[in-house]
Design a protein around this motif. Sequence first.
Motif, PDB file in Angstrom:
ATOM      1  N   ALA A 194       0.829  -1.200   0.000  1.00  0.00           N
ATOM      2  CA  ALA A 194       0.000   0.000   0.000  1.00  0.00           C
ATOM      3  C   ALA A 194       0.866   1.255   0.000  1.00  0.00           C
ATOM      4  O   ALA A 194       0.533   2.248  -0.669  1.00  0.00           O
ATOM      5  CB  ALA A 194      -0.929  -0.009   1.206  1.00  0.00           C
ATOM      6  N   LEU A 195       1.973   1.221   0.723  1.00  0.00           N
ATOM      7  CA  LEU A 195       2.873   2.375   0.736  1.00  0.00           C
ATOM      8  C   LEU A 195       3.482   2.601  -0.644  1.00  0.00           C
ATOM      9  O   LEU A 195       3.624   3.751  -1.103  1.00  0.00           O
ATOM     10  CB  LEU A 195       3.965   2.164   1.784  1.00  0.00           C
ATOM     11  CG  LEU A 195       4.842   3.377   2.096  1.00  0.00           C
ATOM     12  CD1 LEU A 195       4.001   4.501   2.676  1.00  0.00           C
ATOM     13  CD2 LEU A 195       5.951   3.000   3.079  1.00  0.00           C
ATOM     14  N   ARG A 196       3.828   1.524  -1.325  1.00  0.00           N
ATOM     15  CA  ARG A 196       4.351   1.647  -2.689  1.00  0.00           C
ATOM     16  C   ARG A 196       3.296   2.240  -3.621  1.00  0.00           C
ATOM     17  O   ARG A 196       3.609   3.099  -4.469  1.00  0.00           O
ATOM     18  CB  ARG A 196       4.789   0.275  -3.194  1.00  0.00           C
ATOM     19  CG  ARG A 196       5.232   0.258  -4.660  1.00  0.00           C
ATOM     20  CD  ARG A 196       5.588  -1.139  -5.112  1.00  0.00           C
ATOM     21  NE  ARG A 196       4.527  -2.101  -4.828  1.00  0.00           N
ATOM     22  CZ  ARG A 196       3.428  -2.212  -5.580  1.00  0.00           C
ATOM     23  NH1 ARG A 196       3.228  -1.421  -6.629  1.00  0.00           N
ATOM     24  NH2 ARG A 196       2.510  -3.119  -5.262  1.00  0.00           N
ATOM     25  N   ILE A 197       2.041   1.803  -3.474  1.00  0.00           N
ATOM     26  CA  ILE A 197       0.960   2.352  -4.291  1.00  0.00           C
ATOM     27  C   ILE A 197       0.818   3.852  -4.039  1.00  0.00           C
ATOM     28  O   ILE A 197       0.574   4.640  -4.970  1.00  0.00           O
ATOM     29  CB  ILE A 197      -0.366   1.615  -3.989  1.00  0.00           C
ATOM     30  CG1 ILE A 197      -0.278   0.173  -4.504  1.00  0.00           C
ATOM     31  CG2 ILE A 197      -1.554   2.331  -4.628  1.00  0.00           C
ATOM     32  CD1 ILE A 197      -1.436  -0.711  -4.068  1.00  0.00           C
ATOM     33  N   ALA A 198       0.988   4.276  -2.796  1.00  0.00           N
ATOM     34  CA  ALA A 198       0.931   5.706  -2.477  1.00  0.00           C
ATOM     35  C   ALA A 198       2.050   6.469  -3.167  1.00  0.00           C
ATOM     36  O   ALA A 198       1.842   7.586  -3.678  1.00  0.00           O
ATOM     37  CB  ALA A 198       0.991   5.910  -0.967  1.00  0.00           C
ATOM     38  N   GLN A 199       3.236   5.878  -3.221  1.00  0.00           N
ATOM     39  CA  GLN A 199       4.353   6.521  -3.915  1.00  0.00           C
ATOM     40  C   GLN A 199       4.078   6.643  -5.408  1.00  0.00           C
ATOM     41  O   GLN A 199       4.438   7.646  -6.042  1.00  0.00           O
ATOM     42  CB  GLN A 199       5.639   5.725  -3.695  1.00  0.00           C
ATOM     43  CG  GLN A 199       6.202   5.813  -2.285  1.00  0.00           C
ATOM     44  CD  GLN A 199       7.430   4.945  -2.112  1.00  0.00           C
ATOM     45  OE1 GLN A 199       7.364   3.714  -2.210  1.00  0.00           O
ATOM     46  NE2 GLN A 199       8.567   5.563  -1.851  1.00  0.00           N
ATOM     47  N   GLN A 246       7.919   4.176   8.097  1.00  0.00           N
ATOM     48  CA  GLN A 246       8.517   4.403   6.790  1.00  0.00           C
ATOM     49  C   GLN A 246       7.858   5.570   6.062  1.00  0.00           C
ATOM     50  O   GLN A 246       8.536   6.382   5.416  1.00  0.00           O
ATOM     51  CB  GLN A 246       8.400   3.134   5.932  1.00  0.00           C
ATOM     52  CG  GLN A 246       9.366   2.028   6.309  1.00  0.00           C
ATOM     53  CD  GLN A 246      10.783   2.355   5.890  1.00  0.00           C
ATOM     54  OE1 GLN A 246      11.524   3.023   6.620  1.00  0.00           O
ATOM     55  NE2 GLN A 246      11.164   1.915   4.704  1.00  0.00           N
ATOM     56  N   ALA A 247       6.535   5.666   6.150  1.00  0.00           N
ATOM     57  CA  ALA A 247       5.825   6.765   5.485  1.00  0.00           C
ATOM     58  C   ALA A 247       6.297   8.113   6.007  1.00  0.00           C
ATOM     59  O   ALA A 247       6.522   9.057   5.227  1.00  0.00           O
ATOM     60  CB  ALA A 247       4.320   6.607   5.685  1.00  0.00           C
ATOM     61  N   LYS A 248       6.475   8.206   7.319  1.00  0.00           N
ATOM     62  CA  LYS A 248       6.941   9.475   7.885  1.00  0.00           C
ATOM     63  C   LYS A 248       8.384   9.742   7.515  1.00  0.00           C
ATOM     64  O   LYS A 248       8.746  10.876   7.156  1.00  0.00           O
ATOM     65  CB  LYS A 248       6.778   9.451   9.405  1.00  0.00           C
ATOM     66  CG  LYS A 248       7.110  10.788  10.052  1.00  0.00           C
ATOM     67  CD  LYS A 248       6.621  10.863  11.473  1.00  0.00           C
ATOM     68  CE  LYS A 248       6.809  12.266  12.037  1.00  0.00           C
ATOM     69  NZ  LYS A 248       6.223  12.418  13.385  1.00  0.00           N
ATOM     70  N   ARG A 249       9.219   8.708   7.546  1.00  0.00           N
ATOM     71  CA  ARG A 249      10.637   8.880   7.219  1.00  0.00           C
ATOM     72  C   ARG A 249      10.823   9.321   5.777  1.00  0.00           C
ATOM     73  O   ARG A 249      11.688  10.156   5.464  1.00  0.00           O
ATOM     74  CB  ARG A 249      11.387   7.564   7.469  1.00  0.00           C
ATOM     75  CG  ARG A 249      12.893   7.645   7.275  1.00  0.00           C
ATOM     76  CD  ARG A 249      13.555   6.308   7.530  1.00  0.00           C
ATOM     77  NE  ARG A 249      13.234   5.336   6.500  1.00  0.00           N
ATOM     78  CZ  ARG A 249      13.878   5.236   5.333  1.00  0.00           C
ATOM     79  NH1 ARG A 249      14.876   6.075   5.041  1.00  0.00           N
ATOM     80  NH2 ARG A 249      13.545   4.306   4.469  1.00  0.00           N
ATOM     81  N   ARG A 305       2.986  11.679   2.245  1.00  0.00           N
ATOM     82  CA  ARG A 305       1.878  12.308   2.960  1.00  0.00           C
ATOM     83  C   ARG A 305       0.508  11.837   2.488  1.00  0.00           C
ATOM     84  O   ARG A 305      -0.495  12.170   3.128  1.00  0.00           O
ATOM     85  CB  ARG A 305       1.971  13.832   2.813  1.00  0.00           C
ATOM     86  CG  ARG A 305       3.282  14.426   3.311  1.00  0.00           C
ATOM     87  CD  ARG A 305       3.512  14.131   4.774  1.00  0.00           C
ATOM     88  NE  ARG A 305       4.804  14.637   5.245  1.00  0.00           N
ATOM     89  CZ  ARG A 305       5.316  14.399   6.442  1.00  0.00           C
ATOM     90  NH1 ARG A 305       4.639  13.636   7.295  1.00  0.00           N
ATOM     91  NH2 ARG A 305       6.489  14.882   6.796  1.00  0.00           N
ATOM     92  N   ASN A 306       0.458  11.105   1.388  1.00  0.00           N
ATOM     93  CA  ASN A 306      -0.850  10.650   0.889  1.00  0.00           C
ATOM     94  C   ASN A 306      -1.168   9.224   1.320  1.00  0.00           C
ATOM     95  O   ASN A 306      -2.008   8.555   0.732  1.00  0.00           O
ATOM     96  CB  ASN A 306      -0.910  10.749  -0.639  1.00  0.00           C
ATOM     97  CG  ASN A 306       0.082   9.823  -1.333  1.00  0.00           C
ATOM     98  OD1 ASN A 306       1.208   9.656  -0.853  1.00  0.00           O
ATOM     99  ND2 ASN A 306      -0.318   9.233  -2.453  1.00  0.00           N
ATOM    100  N   PHE A 307      -0.511   8.770   2.372  1.00  0.00           N
ATOM    101  CA  PHE A 307      -0.752   7.437   2.917  1.00  0.00           C
ATOM    102  C   PHE A 307      -1.330   7.572   4.322  1.00  0.00           C
ATOM    103  O   PHE A 307      -0.895   8.420   5.121  1.00  0.00           O
ATOM    104  CB  PHE A 307       0.549   6.632   2.989  1.00  0.00           C
ATOM    105  CG  PHE A 307       0.412   5.313   3.711  1.00  0.00           C
ATOM    106  CD1 PHE A 307      -0.074   4.194   3.056  1.00  0.00           C
ATOM    107  CD2 PHE A 307       0.750   5.207   5.060  1.00  0.00           C
ATOM    108  CE1 PHE A 307      -0.215   2.989   3.725  1.00  0.00           C
ATOM    109  CE2 PHE A 307       0.619   3.999   5.730  1.00  0.00           C
ATOM    110  CZ  PHE A 307       0.129   2.891   5.057  1.00  0.00           C
ATOM    111  N   SER A 308      -2.308   6.722   4.644  1.00  0.00           N
ATOM    112  CA  SER A 308      -2.845   6.691   6.006  1.00  0.00           C
ATOM    113  C   SER A 308      -3.295   5.280   6.346  1.00  0.00           C
ATOM    114  O   SER A 308      -3.455   4.425   5.463  1.00  0.00           O
ATOM    115  CB  SER A 308      -4.003   7.680   6.184  1.00  0.00           C
ATOM    116  OG  SER A 308      -5.065   7.387   5.299  1.00  0.00           O
TER     117      SER A 308
END
Length: 374
Positions: A121-126, A153-156, A160-163
């Motif tokens: 999901a984080l990769r999809i946000a990127q 990882q999202a914060k590091r 910002r478009n991930f939750s």
Amino acid sequence: MKYIEEFQDPALARGLLDQIHATVTRPWALMEVCGGQTHSIIRHGIDQLLPDQIELIHGPGCPVCVTPLEVIDKALEIASRPGVIFCSFGDMLRVPGTGRDLFQVRSEGGDVRVVYSPLDALRIAQENPQSEVVFFGIGFETTAPPNAMTVHQAKRLGIRNFSLLVSHVRVPPAIEAIMGSPDCRVDAFLAAGHVCSVMGTEEYPELTDRFRVPIVVTGFEPLDILEGVRRAVTQLERGEHTVDNAYARAVRPEGNPAAKAMLADIFEVTDRSWRGIGVIPRSGWRLAERYREFDAEHRFSVEGITTLEPAECRSGEVLQGLLKPHECEAFGTTCTPRNPLGATMVSSEGACAAYYLYRRLGGTPAPVEASPVG
């Protein structure tokens, strides 16, 4: 296949069963606190091989099943919004909310995607910076660390478009709530080995002392479960009540320090509602204040949700060990895996799904697969 085939050995299983039969002298009720253990018990017919005096009660150990209806409805609301990519593990898509599920949201045009890791999901946000990407983070102490790491990882990385839509729950407060219920008839617990591999066993001695019940940490293969039962029954017959680690190949008393440190950084303990049970104090996690920007409930201001459980669904009683699945009037008729009324019929760890899959439709028929004793 090491640690799988050797823990399904028929001769060793027969030996453990003989020891259990020789030890038990009176009725005892044992609760397994893991949906994976429930499926193993039903699949291999372990409950049918035990002495009549021993009853295995299926507890609230299915993370999908205990996710409250309110959170499911919040997920449906968020997933329905334009510009949102809603990511989840596959077993959440058919869990019924009030009137619909995530499959229906997807059929109506919502961008609902099945992923195999929160990092997917984080990769999809990127890859989709123009969209809001939400991951549905549910489960016990086993799935919480990777979800915590993903927020870290999202914060590091400044994504910002991930939750994260959080619905994490903790096992020890659930055991406390079960033992505090006036309807409780549990004499001992088989604790979930994978939970203890993360958190250790340090929270359990206080429970064994206060409620005077044995807690035996067990794995998931037939021999693991039989050994857990043997140790629990031995304690009960002796009038003992201690924490016993029968899964030492994976569990240490201190658990996994790195995972626990990550949880302490990202999450904070909070009261949580359990579907079919109600609010259990300090039984869950939410994102800590310093990570609140990644909280989907906060970001999307999902409020004013009105929930409605199907009146004919008795999954709450199943989750509390008060009812066997086939004793529900809707089981296998108006409630099936294709058309479920409750989450216990949907999840791969749900007790109702196990009874349906292995044809426990009432009475005690022979299991579909060969038992561990051949």
